[in-house]
Design a protein around this motif. Structure first.
Motif, PDB file in Angstrom:
ATOM      1  N   ASP A 236      13.252   4.583  53.016  1.00  0.00           N
ATOM      2  CA  ASP A 236      13.532   4.261  53.590  1.00  0.00           C
ATOM      3  C   ASP A 236      12.106   4.948  54.722  1.00  0.00           C
ATOM      4  N   TRP A 237      10.514   4.446  54.526  1.00  0.00           N
ATOM      5  CA  TRP A 237       9.665   5.241  55.266  1.00  0.00           C
ATOM      6  C   TRP A 237       9.933   6.231  56.434  1.00  0.00           C
ATOM      7  N   GLN A 238      11.214   5.624  57.384  1.00  0.00           N
ATOM      8  CA  GLN A 238      10.871   6.427  58.693  1.00  0.00           C
ATOM      9  C   GLN A 238      12.549   7.391  58.219  1.00  0.00           C
ATOM     10  N   ASP A 239      12.793   7.477  57.510  1.00  0.00           N
ATOM     11  CA  ASP A 239      13.600   8.603  56.831  1.00  0.00           C
ATOM     12  C   ASP A 239      12.997   9.827  56.850  1.00  0.00           C
ATOM     13  N   ILE A 240      11.663   9.273  55.477  1.00  0.00           N
ATOM     14  CA  ILE A 240      10.740  10.316  55.321  1.00  0.00           C
ATOM     15  C   ILE A 240       9.666  11.523  56.965  1.00  0.00           C
ATOM     16  N   LEU A 241      10.219  10.089  57.599  1.00  0.00           N
ATOM     17  CA  LEU A 241       9.256  10.630  58.978  1.00  0.00           C
ATOM     18  C   LEU A 241      10.340  11.839  59.244  1.00  0.00           C
ATOM     19  N   GLU A 242      11.482  11.553  59.290  1.00  0.00           N
ATOM     20  CA  GLU A 242      12.675  12.026  59.735  1.00  0.00           C
ATOM     21  C   GLU A 242      12.377  13.472  58.946  1.00  0.00           C
ATOM     22  N   ASP A 243      12.432  14.003  57.995  1.00  0.00           N
ATOM     23  CA  ASP A 243      12.564  15.077  57.516  1.00  0.00           C
ATOM     24  C   ASP A 243      11.037  15.792  58.073  1.00  0.00           C
ATOM     25  N   VAL A 244      10.231  14.707  58.255  1.00  0.00           N
ATOM     26  CA  VAL A 244       8.761  15.687  58.667  1.00  0.00           C
ATOM     27  C   VAL A 244       9.556  15.995  59.998  1.00  0.00           C
ATOM     28  N   MET A 245       9.897  15.452  60.688  1.00  0.00           N
ATOM     29  CA  MET A 245      10.426  16.074  62.090  1.00  0.00           C
ATOM     30  C   MET A 245      11.199  17.311  61.894  1.00  0.00           C
ATOM     31  N   GLU A 246      11.791  17.171  60.959  1.00  0.00           N
ATOM     32  CA  GLU A 246      13.320  18.520  60.693  1.00  0.00           C
ATOM     33  C   GLU A 246      12.286  19.501  60.147  1.00  0.00           C
ATOM     34  N   SER A 247      11.562  19.630  59.650  1.00  0.00           N
ATOM     35  CA  SER A 247      10.631  21.259  58.531  1.00  0.00           C
ATOM     36  C   SER A 247      11.157  22.006  59.153  1.00  0.00           C
ATOM     37  N   ASN A 248      10.924  22.054  60.035  1.00  0.00           N
ATOM     38  CA  ASN A 248      10.566  23.254  60.809  1.00  0.00           C
ATOM     39  C   ASN A 248       9.755  24.250  60.569  1.00  0.00           C
ATOM     40  N   ALA A 249       8.504  23.561  60.080  1.00  0.00           N
ATOM     41  CA  ALA A 249       7.375  23.927  59.110  1.00  0.00           C
ATOM     42  C   ALA A 249       6.250  23.941  60.451  1.00  0.00           C
ATOM     43  N   ASN A 250       5.134  24.991  60.940  1.00  0.00           N
ATOM     44  CA  ASN A 250       4.555  24.799  61.663  1.00  0.00           C
ATOM     45  C   ASN A 250       4.164  23.483  61.776  1.00  0.00           C
TER      46      ASN A 250
ATOM     47  N   PHE B 235       1.244  13.282  52.983  1.00  0.00           N
ATOM     48  CA  PHE B 235       1.679  14.248  54.334  1.00  0.00           C
ATOM     49  C   PHE B 235       1.515  15.692  53.441  1.00  0.00           C
ATOM     50  N   GLY B 236       0.995  16.799  53.780  1.00  0.00           N
ATOM     51  CA  GLY B 236       0.818  17.321  53.260  1.00  0.00           C
ATOM     52  C   GLY B 236       1.222  19.635  53.552  1.00  0.00           C
ATOM     53  N   HIS B 237       1.768  19.647  53.953  1.00  0.00           N
ATOM     54  CA  HIS B 237       2.366  20.756  54.886  1.00  0.00           C
ATOM     55  C   HIS B 237       2.413  22.375  53.613  1.00  0.00           C
ATOM     56  N   PRO B 238       1.515  23.223  53.773  1.00  0.00           N
ATOM     57  CA  PRO B 238       1.850  24.730  52.814  1.00  0.00           C
ATOM     58  C   PRO B 238       3.484  24.861  52.551  1.00  0.00           C
ATOM     59  N   ASP B 239       4.036  24.231  53.266  1.00  0.00           N
ATOM     60  CA  ASP B 239       5.786  25.369  53.248  1.00  0.00           C
ATOM     61  C   ASP B 239       6.367  24.089  53.162  1.00  0.00           C
ATOM     62  N   ALA B 240       6.080  22.905  53.816  1.00  0.00           N
ATOM     63  CA  ALA B 240       7.314  21.955  53.585  1.00  0.00           C
ATOM     64  C   ALA B 240       7.116  20.671  51.951  1.00  0.00           C
ATOM     65  N   GLY B 241       5.458  20.980  51.109  1.00  0.00           N
ATOM     66  CA  GLY B 241       5.251  20.122  50.284  1.00  0.00           C
ATOM     67  C   GLY B 241       4.892  19.180  50.992  1.00  0.00           C
ATOM     68  N   VAL B 242       5.124  18.074  50.294  1.00  0.00           N
ATOM     69  CA  VAL B 242       3.526  16.713  50.318  1.00  0.00           C
ATOM     70  C   VAL B 242       4.375  15.163  49.592  1.00  0.00           C
ATOM     71  N   TYR B 243       4.584  14.967  50.786  1.00  0.00           N
ATOM     72  CA  TYR B 243       5.488  13.510  51.621  1.00  0.00           C
ATOM     73  C   TYR B 243       4.426  11.767  50.662  1.00  0.00           C
TER      74      TYR B 243
ATOM     75  N   PRO C 190       6.002  17.512  66.354  1.00  0.00           N
ATOM     76  CA  PRO C 190       6.529  18.071  64.797  1.00  0.00           C
ATOM     77  C   PRO C 190       5.997  18.452  64.039  1.00  0.00           C
ATOM     78  N   ALA C 191       4.692  17.789  64.166  1.00  0.00           N
ATOM     79  CA  ALA C 191       3.672  17.454  63.030  1.00  0.00           C
ATOM     80  C   ALA C 191       2.443  17.179  63.398  1.00  0.00           C
ATOM     81  N   TYR C 192       1.060  17.504  63.216  1.00  0.00           N
ATOM     82  CA  TYR C 192      -0.421  16.984  63.083  1.00  0.00           C
ATOM     83  C   TYR C 192      -1.175  17.703  62.778  1.00  0.00           C
ATOM     84  N   GLY C 193      -2.228  17.144  62.523  1.00  0.00           N
ATOM     85  CA  GLY C 193      -2.975  17.788  62.099  1.00  0.00           C
ATOM     86  C   GLY C 193      -4.574  16.560  62.047  1.00  0.00           C
ATOM     87  N   PRO C 194      -5.672  17.467  60.936  1.00  0.00           N
ATOM     88  CA  PRO C 194      -6.588  16.683  60.333  1.00  0.00           C
ATOM     89  C   PRO C 194      -6.373  16.122  59.515  1.00  0.00           C
ATOM     90  N   MET C 195      -6.592  14.606  59.291  1.00  0.00           N
ATOM     91  CA  MET C 195      -5.998  13.592  58.817  1.00  0.00           C
ATOM     92  C   MET C 195      -7.581  12.509  58.137  1.00  0.00           C
TER      93      MET C 195
END
Length: 181
Positions: free
Chosen positions: A5-19, A40-48, A134-139
């Motif tokens: 579910d898409w909300q589970d993916i957002l939970e992963d993003v929120m709990e990633s502890n990435a900058n 969504f992409g982050h150098p340390d957390a990957g791509v979702y 827990p996550a923000y940036g350019p889009m």
């Protein structure tokens, strides 16, 4: 690859502890059918990747998955450093005290930026910090089409795209009733 579910993916993003400020995103209309695609992409957390649609003004349905464990040199240029907009992922306040604390912090940030020369990026970063985002940036997001980067990301993650599309079509079939009553 696990489709969830898409909300589970957002939970992963929120709990990633990435900058939180290092996230970047690309999104737009789905290539085939209703809804939107977003990466969504982050150098340390990957791509979702998420596939969503608004079932009604109050409910969003969708699926998603982690499609890469990190952003490599081939994928990095597909994510914006500056975008047509900015996104943020927020968690609701834990309780009334937490809500008051976040509101107080946000008020302080807005007062400070109102009294001093600032940039939109600095204001956003301070607001996201004040709300403990827990996550923000350019889009880069196109409300009427698909940014060029979307096409390249879709081709890069072709197998994931096919699997997510099939799962997403099942969600739509379950939710959308056709015809008139």
């Amino acid at each position: 690859m696990r489709v969830r579910d898409w909300q589970d993916i957002l939970e992963d993003v929120m709990e990633s502890n990435a900058n939180p400020g290092d996230w970047r995103a690309v999104g737009g209309d789905r290539a085939n059918g209703i809804g939107e695609d977003i990466y969504f992409g982050h150098p340390d957390a990957g791509v979702y990747q998420l596939k969503t649609y608004a079932k009604n003004p109050f409910e969003v349905q969708g699926v998603g998955s982690q499609v890469a464990r990190r952003i490599d040199d081939d994928i990095d240029p597909l994510f914006p450093n500056d975008g047509s907009g900015i996104f943020g992922v927020q968690q609701g306040p834990e309780d009334e005290d937490d809500a008051k604390e976040k509101a107080k912090n946000l008020e302080t940030v807005l007062e400070t930026h109102a009294d001093a020369p600032t940039s939109p990026q600095a204001l956003l970063e301070d607001m996201m910090d004040a709300m403990d985002s827990p996550a923000y940036g350019p889009m880069e997001f196109d409300h009427h089409d698909r940014p060029d980067q979307m096409t390249e990301l879709t081709e890069t993650f072709e197998e994931a795209e096919e699997l997510l599309d099939a799962e997403f079509e099942d969600v739509i079939e379950e939710d959308v009733e056709r015809g008139f009553y």
